[in-house]
Motif scaffolding. Structure first.
Motif, PDB file in Angstrom:
ATOM      1  N   THR A 134       0.842  -1.188   0.000  1.00  0.00           N
ATOM      2  CA  THR A 134       0.000   0.000   0.000  1.00  0.00           C
ATOM      3  C   THR A 134       0.880   1.242   0.000  1.00  0.00           C
ATOM      4  N   ILE A 135       0.642   2.102  -0.962  1.00  0.00           N
ATOM      5  CA  ILE A 135       1.370   3.367  -1.030  1.00  0.00           C
ATOM      6  C   ILE A 135       0.513   4.461  -0.412  1.00  0.00           C
ATOM      7  N   SER A 136       1.167   5.381   0.271  1.00  0.00           N
ATOM      8  CA  SER A 136       0.458   6.521   0.858  1.00  0.00           C
ATOM      9  C   SER A 136       1.441   7.676   0.958  1.00  0.00           C
ATOM     10  N   ARG A 137       0.913   8.837   1.269  1.00  0.00           N
ATOM     11  CA  ARG A 137       1.772   9.994   1.424  1.00  0.00           C
ATOM     12  C   ARG A 137       1.209  10.914   2.476  1.00  0.00           C
ATOM     13  N   ASP A 138       2.110  11.653   3.097  1.00  0.00           N
ATOM     14  CA  ASP A 138       1.730  12.686   4.057  1.00  0.00           C
ATOM     15  C   ASP A 138       2.390  13.970   3.575  1.00  0.00           C
ATOM     16  N   ASN A 139       1.613  14.815   2.956  1.00  0.00           N
ATOM     17  CA  ASN A 139       2.181  16.033   2.386  1.00  0.00           C
ATOM     18  C   ASN A 139       2.653  17.003   3.457  1.00  0.00           C
ATOM     19  N   THR A 140       2.136  16.871   4.659  1.00  0.00           N
ATOM     20  CA  THR A 140       2.604  17.753   5.731  1.00  0.00           C
ATOM     21  C   THR A 140       3.985  17.321   6.232  1.00  0.00           C
ATOM     22  N   LYS A 141       4.315  16.048   6.030  1.00  0.00           N
ATOM     23  CA  LYS A 141       5.624  15.538   6.448  1.00  0.00           C
ATOM     24  C   LYS A 141       6.571  15.351   5.273  1.00  0.00           C
ATOM     25  N   HIS A 142       6.111  15.697   4.074  1.00  0.00           N
ATOM     26  CA  HIS A 142       6.950  15.594   2.875  1.00  0.00           C
ATOM     27  C   HIS A 142       7.467  14.169   2.683  1.00  0.00           C
ATOM     28  N   THR A 143       6.609  13.217   2.932  1.00  0.00           N
ATOM     29  CA  THR A 143       7.043  11.824   2.940  1.00  0.00           C
ATOM     30  C   THR A 143       6.030  10.935   2.229  1.00  0.00           C
ATOM     31  N   VAL A 144       6.554   9.980   1.469  1.00  0.00           N
ATOM     32  CA  VAL A 144       5.729   8.936   0.868  1.00  0.00           C
ATOM     33  C   VAL A 144       6.130   7.607   1.506  1.00  0.00           C
ATOM     34  N   TYR A 145       5.138   6.735   1.661  1.00  0.00           N
ATOM     35  CA  TYR A 145       5.354   5.466   2.339  1.00  0.00           C
ATOM     36  C   TYR A 145       4.996   4.306   1.423  1.00  0.00           C
ATOM     37  N   LEU A 146       5.608   3.170   1.707  1.00  0.00           N
ATOM     38  CA  LEU A 146       5.217   1.931   1.051  1.00  0.00           C
ATOM     39  C   LEU A 146       5.107   0.867   2.133  1.00  0.00           C
ATOM     40  N   GLN A 147       3.883   0.528   2.477  1.00  0.00           N
ATOM     41  CA  GLN A 147       3.631  -0.534   3.439  1.00  0.00           C
ATOM     42  C   GLN A 147       3.629  -1.864   2.692  1.00  0.00           C
ATOM     43  N   MET A 148       4.502  -2.759   3.100  1.00  0.00           N
ATOM     44  CA  MET A 148       4.655  -4.026   2.409  1.00  0.00           C
ATOM     45  C   MET A 148       4.296  -5.165   3.352  1.00  0.00           C
ATOM     46  N   ASN A 149       3.246  -5.878   3.021  1.00  0.00           N
ATOM     47  CA  ASN A 149       2.774  -7.004   3.822  1.00  0.00           C
ATOM     48  C   ASN A 149       2.918  -8.309   3.038  1.00  0.00           C
ATOM     49  N   SER A 150       2.842  -9.405   3.750  1.00  0.00           N
ATOM     50  CA  SER A 150       2.920 -10.736   3.127  1.00  0.00           C
ATOM     51  C   SER A 150       4.116 -10.825   2.184  1.00  0.00           C
ATOM     52  N   LEU A 151       5.241 -10.407   2.663  1.00  0.00           N
ATOM     53  CA  LEU A 151       6.431 -10.350   1.812  1.00  0.00           C
ATOM     54  C   LEU A 151       6.872 -11.742   1.387  1.00  0.00           C
ATOM     55  N   LYS A 152       7.398 -11.792   0.178  1.00  0.00           N
ATOM     56  CA  LYS A 152       7.861 -13.040  -0.420  1.00  0.00           C
ATOM     57  C   LYS A 152       9.342 -12.923  -0.761  1.00  0.00           C
ATOM     58  N   PRO A 153      10.037 -14.030  -0.864  1.00  0.00           N
ATOM     59  CA  PRO A 153      11.456 -13.956  -1.250  1.00  0.00           C
ATOM     60  C   PRO A 153      11.668 -13.217  -2.570  1.00  0.00           C
ATOM     61  N   GLU A 154      10.711 -13.317  -3.482  1.00  0.00           N
ATOM     62  CA  GLU A 154      10.850 -12.631  -4.766  1.00  0.00           C
ATOM     63  C   GLU A 154      10.691 -11.120  -4.662  1.00  0.00           C
ATOM     64  N   ASP A 155      10.333 -10.627  -3.477  1.00  0.00           N
ATOM     65  CA  ASP A 155      10.293  -9.178  -3.257  1.00  0.00           C
ATOM     66  C   ASP A 155      11.674  -8.627  -2.916  1.00  0.00           C
ATOM     67  N   THR A 156      12.644  -9.505  -2.732  1.00  0.00           N
ATOM     68  CA  THR A 156      13.998  -9.072  -2.420  1.00  0.00           C
ATOM     69  C   THR A 156      14.549  -8.211  -3.542  1.00  0.00           C
ATOM     70  N   ALA A 157      14.994  -7.003  -3.184  1.00  0.00           N
ATOM     71  CA  ALA A 157      15.474  -6.055  -4.182  1.00  0.00           C
ATOM     72  C   ALA A 157      15.929  -4.788  -3.469  1.00  0.00           C
ATOM     73  N   VAL A 158      16.550  -3.922  -4.235  1.00  0.00           N
ATOM     74  CA  VAL A 158      16.773  -2.551  -3.777  1.00  0.00           C
ATOM     75  C   VAL A 158      15.549  -1.743  -4.210  1.00  0.00           C
ATOM     76  N   TYR A 159      14.955  -1.051  -3.269  1.00  0.00           N
ATOM     77  CA  TYR A 159      13.751  -0.272  -3.535  1.00  0.00           C
ATOM     78  C   TYR A 159      14.126   1.212  -3.646  1.00  0.00           C
ATOM     79  N   TYR A 160      13.627   1.818  -4.698  1.00  0.00           N
ATOM     80  CA  TYR A 160      13.930   3.214  -4.995  1.00  0.00           C
ATOM     81  C   TYR A 160      12.663   4.053  -4.971  1.00  0.00           C
ATOM     82  N   CYS A 161      12.805   5.226  -4.416  1.00  0.00           N
ATOM     83  CA  CYS A 161      11.762   6.238  -4.446  1.00  0.00           C
ATOM     84  C   CYS A 161      12.061   7.174  -5.620  1.00  0.00           C
ATOM     85  N   ALA A 162      11.019   7.639  -6.284  1.00  0.00           N
ATOM     86  CA  ALA A 162      11.202   8.524  -7.429  1.00  0.00           C
ATOM     87  C   ALA A 162      10.153   9.622  -7.407  1.00  0.00           C
TER      88      ALA A 162
END
Length: 128
Positions: free
Chosen positions: A69-97
């Motif tokens: 689930t992606i979300s953002r808080d514009n008052t905190k200048h921050t975007v989030y990525l909540q990751m649940n039920s993670l799998k081994p295939e989710d292994t990676a370097v994650y980049y914000c853009a």
């Protein structure tokens, strides 16, 4: 210039959860369209999720839909990525853009070249 700093990466067991954060500076955050991408070893960087400036429109890759689930808080200048039920295939370097253009369609934000600014990335490792 926009600076993006990711945090929240780490090692987690399969089935676990993590929340990534990306703090932005250098420009009014509410003017930035935000995305998350990931790159696994030996693979190309791929789209994970995006969120519009006001947080109304979101998009997910098929591989993470229903788990992330992606979300953002514009008052905190921050975007989030909540990751649940993670799998081994989710292994990676994650980049914000971030993108400052105002004219792209939702689908266009799945492309790497839609984004002008990138963070340094944070490693997520999911063990089986």
């Amino acid at each position: 210039q926009v600076q993006l700093v990711e945090s929240g990466g780490g090692l987690v067991q399969a089935g676990g959860s993590l929340r990534l954060s990306c703090a932005a500076s250098g420009r009014t955050f509410s003017t930035l369209y935000m995305g998350w991408f990931r790159q696994a070893p030996g693979k190309e960087r791929e789209f994970v999720s995006s969120i519009s400036r006001g947080g109304i429109n979101t998009d997910y890759s098929d591989s993470v839909k229903g788990r992330f689930t992606i979300s953002r808080d514009n008052t905190k200048h921050t975007v989030y990525l909540q990751m649940n039920s993670l799998k081994p295939e989710d292994t990676a370097v994650y980049y914000c853009a971030a993108d400052i253009a105002g004219w792209r369609s939702l689908g266009q934000y799945r492309a790497l070249d839609a984004y002008a600014y990138w963070g340094q990335g944070t490693q997520i490792t999911v063990s089986s």
